[in-house]
Design a protein around this motif. Structure first.
Motif, PDB file in Angstrom:
ATOM      1  N   SER A 157       0.821  -1.218   0.000  1.00  0.00           N
ATOM      2  CA  SER A 157       0.000   0.000   0.000  1.00  0.00           C
ATOM      3  C   SER A 157       0.851   1.263   0.000  1.00  0.00           C
ATOM      4  O   SER A 157       1.061   1.895   1.038  1.00  0.00           O
ATOM      5  N   ASP A 159     -12.423   7.056  -7.985  1.00  0.00           N
ATOM      6  CA  ASP A 159     -11.956   6.141  -9.030  1.00  0.00           C
ATOM      7  C   ASP A 159     -11.094   5.028  -8.450  1.00  0.00           C
ATOM      8  O   ASP A 159     -11.174   3.874  -8.898  1.00  0.00           O
ATOM      9  N   GLU A 160     -10.269   5.356  -7.455  1.00  0.00           N
ATOM     10  CA  GLU A 160      -9.424   4.338  -6.835  1.00  0.00           C
ATOM     11  C   GLU A 160     -10.268   3.302  -6.084  1.00  0.00           C
ATOM     12  O   GLU A 160      -9.995   2.097  -6.149  1.00  0.00           O
ATOM     13  N   ASN A 203      -2.536  -1.020  -3.477  1.00  0.00           N
ATOM     14  CA  ASN A 203      -2.167  -1.003  -4.891  1.00  0.00           C
ATOM     15  C   ASN A 203      -3.006  -2.037  -5.652  1.00  0.00           C
ATOM     16  O   ASN A 203      -3.043  -3.208  -5.272  1.00  0.00           O
ATOM     17  N   PRO A 204      -3.685  -1.632  -6.717  1.00  0.00           N
ATOM     18  CA  PRO A 204      -4.567  -2.564  -7.431  1.00  0.00           C
ATOM     19  C   PRO A 204      -3.855  -3.804  -7.969  1.00  0.00           C
ATOM     20  O   PRO A 204      -4.374  -4.922  -7.861  1.00  0.00           O
ATOM     21  N   THR A 240     -11.935   1.094  -8.687  1.00  0.00           N
ATOM     22  CA  THR A 240     -10.997   0.121  -9.259  1.00  0.00           C
ATOM     23  C   THR A 240     -10.786  -1.061  -8.325  1.00  0.00           C
ATOM     24  O   THR A 240     -10.836  -2.227  -8.744  1.00  0.00           O
ATOM     25  N   LYS A 281      -2.381   3.405   0.639  1.00  0.00           N
ATOM     26  CA  LYS A 281      -3.521   3.020  -0.192  1.00  0.00           C
ATOM     27  C   LYS A 281      -3.183   1.735  -0.946  1.00  0.00           C
ATOM     28  O   LYS A 281      -2.110   1.623  -1.555  1.00  0.00           O
ATOM     29  N   TYR A 336      -8.350   7.875  -0.577  1.00  0.00           N
ATOM     30  CA  TYR A 336      -8.639   7.226  -1.856  1.00  0.00           C
ATOM     31  C   TYR A 336      -9.576   8.110  -2.670  1.00  0.00           C
ATOM     32  O   TYR A 336     -10.574   8.614  -2.153  1.00  0.00           O
ATOM     33  N   THR A 337      -9.300   8.275  -3.952  1.00  0.00           N
ATOM     34  CA  THR A 337     -10.271   8.927  -4.828  1.00  0.00           C
ATOM     35  C   THR A 337     -11.417   7.957  -5.094  1.00  0.00           C
ATOM     36  O   THR A 337     -11.308   6.740  -4.873  1.00  0.00           O
TER      37      THR A 337
END
Length: 349
Positions: A108, A153-154, A114-115, A157, A112, A150-151
């Motif tokens: 992270s 979009d994040e 990581n995808p 995802t 955050k 986190y946005t």
């Protein structure tokens, strides 16, 4: 100069007034009070989720752990950040309440998840049949425990990845309001519209005395949660006192007002810390938490003057006045310009 945590600050007067009003007369127990009906309606309206199942508990640990216990089987693993509250600060409560589900930590950056790392961690499970853990929920912390956000979009995802493997998703929103005002989005956009199944909606850190809402967007989880809450000793008999807090919190957007105040105070504090000699930020503050380092001599000066905050790396006592010690500073809704400016004056000597 109190910057140790946003749960050290006072209760907002509007919350205290609501508690005083709730204290008159009698009300049915265990969530059968009229105020709880109002809270359900308020939360469903705020989140644009008319079918949501809504409950109240008194602590964030209870909210997180009971939600995860409802979403996970004992043989599952829950995917989260290494710095998630459920990993660092809940004394294995999620493992306890789930009956043994483990936590799988996902790399992270900036705290955050990581995808790509999430996908790899997911694919590494359910590879050993009966001998290994099964894929359980994804848990996202918003605001993260390092003050990043986190946005939308994040979140979308990450939820999309989890959903592609049939996994449910949980949002630890102890500082939900602080993140929301940072992003300037709606609660629905940051949760169910992005793929979140359940939310721990925090009030305690943002001006309440002690209340967290549990929200399941699919009411199919309602009965199991109710049983787990009771069995876990988190069904309050005098629920009206939790409901009074949450209702006042949501009335006239008090929850957004207090979050904006906390975030603005943090921005003022962060700007001043950036001007201090030798100061450096570990993470760019995006809500109401700061992680930064500066020389020991300045830390000692601040502590001698009564400033309260946590040193996360290094020791206050030491021979080298120039050694950099890492601090965690958190502002709540009541943080004043006067106290911030006093802290900054001491920091700068």
């Amino acid at each position: 100069m109190f910057f140790a945590s946003d749960n050290t600050g006072p209760v907002h007067p509007a919350i205290m007034d609501a508690l005083n009003l709730a204290n008159a007369g009698y009300a049915m127990p265990y969530g059968a009070d009229a105020m709880m009906d109002k809270v359900r309606a308020q939360i469903r309206e705020v989140f644009e989720a008319p079918e949501a199942a809504v409950y109240l508990v008194s602590t964030g640990t209870a909210a997180n752990s009971l939600i995860l216990a409802t979403l996970a089987q004992p043989w599952d693993t829950i995917f989260c950040s290494p710095v998630a509250h459920i990993q660092e600060d809940e004394c294995n409560a999620p493992e306890f309440f789930t009956g043994g589900a483990k936590l799988t930590l996902v790399n992270s950056p900036n705290a955050k998840i990581n995808p790509d790392k999430l996908r790899r961690k997911i694919e590494a499970e359910e590879t050993r049949g009966v001998h290994g853990p099964q894929r359980g929920p994804l848990s996202i912390t918003q605001v993260t425990e390092r003050g990043t956000v986190y946005t939308v979009d994040e979140i979308t995802t990450l939820c999309g990845i989890a959903k592609s493997y049939g996994m449910p998703t949980h949002l630890d929103g102890a500082r939900f309001a602080n993140a929301l005002v940072t992003l300037d989005c709606t609660p629905a956009e940051m949760t169910w519209k992005a793929g979140i199944d359940a939310v721990s909606f925090g009030g305690t850190k943002n001006g309440c005395m002690g209340v967290e809402a549990v929200i399941f967007f699919d009411p199919k989880h309602a009965w199991e949660f109710e049983l787990r809450r009771k069995r876990g000793a988190h069904l309050p008999s005098k629920n009206r006192y939790l409901a009074a807090q949450m209702s006042a919190y949501l009335t006239s957007n008090l929850w957004l007002e207090t979050a904006r105040a906390a975030n603005a105070a943090t921005a003022r504090l962060a700007e001043g810390v950036k001007q201090a000699e030798g100061a450096a930020f570990l993470y760019e503050p995006e809500a109401n938490i700061i992680f930064a380092g500066w020389p020991r001599a300045a830390h000692q000066r601040l502590h001698d003057a009564g400033a309260q905050y946590h040193i996360m790396e290094g020791q206050l006592e030491g021979d080298n006045p120039d050694e950099i010690l890492t601090a965690r500073l958190v502002c709540d809704w009541s943080a004043s310009d006067e106290n911030i400016d006093q802290f900054l004056a001491l920091l700068n000597g």
